[in-house]
Design a protein around this motif. Structure first.
Motif, mmCIF file in Angstrom:
data_model
loop_
_atom_site.group_PDB
_atom_site.id
_atom_site.type_symbol
_atom_site.label_atom_id
_atom_site.label_comp_id
_atom_site.label_asym_id
_atom_site.label_seq_id
_atom_site.Cartn_x
_atom_site.Cartn_y
_atom_site.Cartn_z
ATOM 1 N N ARG A 117 -79.740 39.405 37.439
ATOM 2 C CA ARG A 117 -77.759 39.715 37.411
ATOM 3 C C ARG A 117 -77.216 38.915 36.994
ATOM 4 N NH1 ARG A 117 -80.834 43.697 39.601
ATOM 5 N NH2 ARG A 117 -80.572 46.245 39.219
ATOM 6 N N MET A 129 -77.999 37.500 33.216
ATOM 7 C CA MET A 129 -77.580 37.995 32.521
ATOM 8 C C MET A 129 -76.587 38.933 32.460
ATOM 9 S SD MET A 129 -80.317 39.169 30.705
ATOM 10 C CE MET A 129 -79.922 40.298 29.723
ATOM 11 N N ARG A 165 -77.188 38.326 24.918
ATOM 12 C CA ARG A 165 -77.890 38.764 24.705
ATOM 13 C C ARG A 165 -79.132 39.946 24.311
ATOM 14 N NH1 ARG A 165 -72.666 41.992 28.653
ATOM 15 N NH2 ARG A 165 -73.063 41.832 30.107
ATOM 16 N N GLN A 223 -83.429 39.254 27.446
ATOM 17 C CA GLN A 223 -83.534 40.588 27.488
ATOM 18 C C GLN A 223 -84.402 41.009 29.111
ATOM 19 O OE1 GLN A 223 -82.980 43.563 26.082
ATOM 20 N NE2 GLN A 223 -82.142 42.667 25.639
ATOM 21 N N MET A 224 -84.642 41.964 29.819
ATOM 22 C CA MET A 224 -84.174 42.495 30.772
ATOM 23 C C MET A 224 -85.495 43.412 31.314
ATOM 24 S SD MET A 224 -82.082 41.411 34.358
ATOM 25 C CE MET A 224 -82.878 41.921 35.996
ATOM 26 N N PHE A 272 -86.668 46.257 34.064
ATOM 27 C CA PHE A 272 -86.373 46.343 35.561
ATOM 28 C C PHE A 272 -87.672 47.235 36.815
ATOM 29 C CE2 PHE A 272 -82.958 46.367 32.757
ATOM 30 C CZ PHE A 272 -82.014 46.051 33.923
ATOM 31 N N GLN A 273 -87.287 47.082 37.544
ATOM 32 C CA GLN A 273 -88.170 47.673 38.866
ATOM 33 C C GLN A 273 -88.689 48.937 38.317
ATOM 34 O OE1 GLN A 273 -87.770 46.618 42.914
ATOM 35 N NE2 GLN A 273 -90.127 47.567 43.285
ATOM 36 N N SER A 287 -84.784 53.154 33.992
ATOM 37 C CA SER A 287 -84.289 52.358 33.153
ATOM 38 C C SER A 287 -84.792 52.990 31.906
ATOM 39 C CB SER A 287 -85.245 50.642 33.711
ATOM 40 O OG SER A 287 -86.793 51.011 33.812
ATOM 41 N N ARG A 344 -89.593 47.697 24.770
ATOM 42 C CA ARG A 344 -87.846 47.853 23.920
ATOM 43 C C ARG A 344 -87.558 46.931 24.146
ATOM 44 N NH1 ARG A 344 -84.325 48.003 27.534
ATOM 45 N NH2 ARG A 344 -85.794 48.158 30.478
#
Lengths: 342, 297
Positions: free
Chosen positions: A72, A75, A103, A107-108, A110-111, A116, A179
């Motif tokens: 985090r 990002m 950004r 990119q990220m 998530f779990q 998400s 995504r």
């Protein structure tokens, strides 16, 4: 081992993503109007690493060791207290424009695959959102979303118009991957992205990730508590304990010859398929100390089986070569020296 | 056979994409299938239509009475619902009164929804100091009993429909602010908002695309239940002389002017109250129905 030689072959070149002295502490109590001593949780202290193009760095450690916070912070979803992050040599976070560009490039995933995805948007709309933010025309964004859906193994004709709750966990995580890729990033951060999937689905997704890395020339930051998964996907691995990096190096080096006692303990807790390797003995005793109240000296000293006097008084610096580092007095007696460079 | 294959060829690949039923379509379908909610919607639709099309439904003037036909009972020839103390047709007065009462009940809720809703969304989404400032300011208003506050504000501003609208709006802002704030706080903590931030979207875009749609549910349910409260409060203000002024037809005001006739024509006297009750109850039950209709995955 080709990946590893590629990793070390560019000592002079600019690494794709460079993270320097990244730190964050969270204020817990005190120090405000009511007085009292201000208390902080040192979530992440002094994290350094480089990520080269086309490679993967794995971040491992037990719960609460600062893996997700590191992601985090990179990002800028949380503002770091200190630290320099640069991508292809450009520093990030100096102005809003550089952050917006960053950004798109990073990119990220998530779990929690269901949290998400926005439940009110169709799969297609969710994938298109990021691209349209960066000025891609709607029609092109839709075309790209269909291509990516296909690429992650979901038929666009069947899935593009569906809502997230109609999909299984594995399908949703594929959508999340699509995504993330829709903005054409250079680096993707996976924060426990496969941890919630069952084993067979996890393996499919991991293979998919490897294919996508080749196809789109991506670099990954792969955060997981699953040591097998990290070994499978990573080139480099970073072991974290209580917000600090304790060991860093090429994944096979670290797994075959771990140097830090914590890494050793962590690796010996891996389940083996060989019955002769199994042991009932717990490789590591007790819980990690409270991050509110860190022990003096090495933060692993209360649980370390090799603890020496110096460990209790002096915090070891992380030392070693550019590609292989460890923070332990026993490995490098010079680690405690204040002049010691990292 | 040739016809079928021709039509199949004409279909664009885009059109073949399966599109699932959206959330609001599902909610609407559930709401229609709920008998209580359906009846409430029909009752409300009839009363609103009656108020809107009042001039087409009656030949009397709501303000003009006849001194010879005062306080006629329900069922009188030419005056189905009787006449009031000045000989004005009750049905006409109730229809025209609905215009004013429904206006005074719904407009403050809509205004409070816009003002309180935007403040609450900002407070919930951005959090921190901004949240503290907005929410503590709302707490000041919250400290007063709402009806008392409405009476005090309307009294201070002076009697009149406009002032009553202002008073009701101010009273309705804090509860809506609190509901939207908590809804926005919940939504902003979810991963998809973080993912949207991570993709570089600005705060306004994220609020528009990701936050508003997901907090609309509880806010809508609460607003509907507030409508039932607002109708009663609006009628109350007019009843005590702080809202509509005679000879305007308004349900609360009609209750007041008719109350002297309660022993001679009890049925005529309670008619405005019956309408207030029907509208308020319908909004309340509709709010319950909406809540259960939204209970879908």
């Amino acid at each position: 081992m080709n990946d590893m030689t590629a990793n070390t072959a560019t000592p002079g070149g600019t690494p794709k993503l460079s993270v320097r002295e990244l730190s964050k502490r969270f204020h817990v109590s005190g120090g405000g109007l009511m007085g009292g001593e201000a208390r902080y949780v040192h979530a992440v202290s002094d994290v350094n690493f480089n990520l080269d193009k086309g490679t993967t760095i794995g971040i491992v450690g037990e719960s609460g060791c600062g893996k997700s916070t590191t992601a985090r912070l990179i990002m800028h979803l949380i503002n770091p207290d200190s630290g320099k992050i640069s991508l292809d040599g450009d520093p990030v976070g100096a102005d809003p424009a550089s952050l917006k560009k960053f950004r798109r490039d990073v990119q990220m995933v998530f779990q929690d695959s269901s949290a998400s995805l926005n439940p009110r948007l169709t799969i297609e709309q969710s994938i298109m959102f990021g691209a349209t933010i960066h000025g891609t025309p709607k029609a092109e964004a839709r075309k790209r979303s269909h291509y990516l859906l296909n690429r992650v193994g979901l038929d666009p004709a069947r899935f593009a118009g569906r809502y997230p709750h109609e999909l299984s966990g594995g399908q949703r995580q594929r959508v999340n991957i699509a995504r993330a890729l829709a903005v054409q990033p250079k680096v993707v951060i996976f924060d426990e992205a496969v941890s919630a999937l069952d084993k067979s689905v996890e393996a499919q997704v991991l293979n998919l990730l490897n294919e996508l890395r080749e196809e789109f020339e991506l670099s990954y930051i792969f955060i997981s508590h699953d040591l097998h998964v990290v070994r499978y996907i990573s080139d480099t691995v970073m072991v974290m304990y209580l917000g600090q990096v304790v060991e860093y190096g090429p994944v096979e080096d670290v797994y075959n010859t771990p140097q830090h006692p914590y890494t050793k303990a962590l690796l010996s807790s891996m389940l083996s398929v060989d019955p002769d390797d199994r042991t009932d003995a717990a490789p590591i005793q007790g819980d990690p100390p409270s991050p509110l109240d860190l022990p003096s000296g090495c933060c692993f000293s209360p649980r370390c089986s090799h603890v020496a006097d110096i460990c209790r008084s002096l915090s070891p610096r992380i030392t070693g070569t550019r590609t292989r580092q460890v923070a332990c007095h026993l490995v490098d007696p010079a680690a405690g020296h204040p002049e010691c460079a990292t | 056979m040739t016809m079928i294959s021709e039509t199949q060829n004409k279909v664009q690949p885009e059109a073949q994409v399966h599109v699932s039923r959206g959330y609001w379509q599902t909610v609407w379908r559930n709401l229609r299938r709920d008998p209580v909610a359906a009846v409430c919607m029909i009752v409300l639709a009839l009363i609103f239509a009656g108020a809107i099309f009042a001039p087409l439904l009656t030949r009397y003037d709501p303000a003009v009475g006849s001194i010879v036909s005062r306080l006629k009972p329900v069922g009188t020839e030419g005056h189905i619902l009787g006449t009031d103390e000045q000989g004005r047709d009750m049905l006409t007065r109730l229809l025209y009164g609905g215009r004013m009462s429904l206006l005074m009940g719904t407009v403050p809720v809509l205004l409070a929804l816009v003002i309180g809703g935007s403040l609450g969304t900002i407070a919930g989404y951005f959090g921190g100091r901004l949240n503290t400032v907005i929410m503590r300011a709302a707490d000041v208003l919250f400290a007063f009993p709402s009806v008392l506050l409405a009476v005090a504000i309307a009294g201070a501003l002076g009697a009149g429909v406009g002032n009553a609208l202002v008073a009701l709006t101010i009273v309705l802002i804090p509860p809506l602010l609190r509901v939207t704030e908590s809804a926005a706080t919940q939504v902003r903590a979810l991963d998809y908002v973080e993912a949207a931030q991570a993709s570089g979207a600005g705060s306004l875009t994220i609020i528009r695309v990701h936050v508003l749609g997901n907090m609309l549910g509880p806010v809508l349910v609460y607003s509907t239940s507030l409508l039932s409260v607002a109708i009663i409060m609006a009628a109350g203000l007019s009843f005590i002389g702080l809202g509509a002024k005679p000879p305007t037809a308004e349900w609360g005001l009609m209750l007041n002017t008719l109350r002297t006739a309660i022993y001679s024509q009890p049925l005529v006297t309670i008619l405005p109250g019956l309408f207030i009750f029907l509208v308020s109850l319908s909004f309340n039950l509709l709010s319950d129905g909406l809540r259960s209709a939204m209970d879908v995955s």
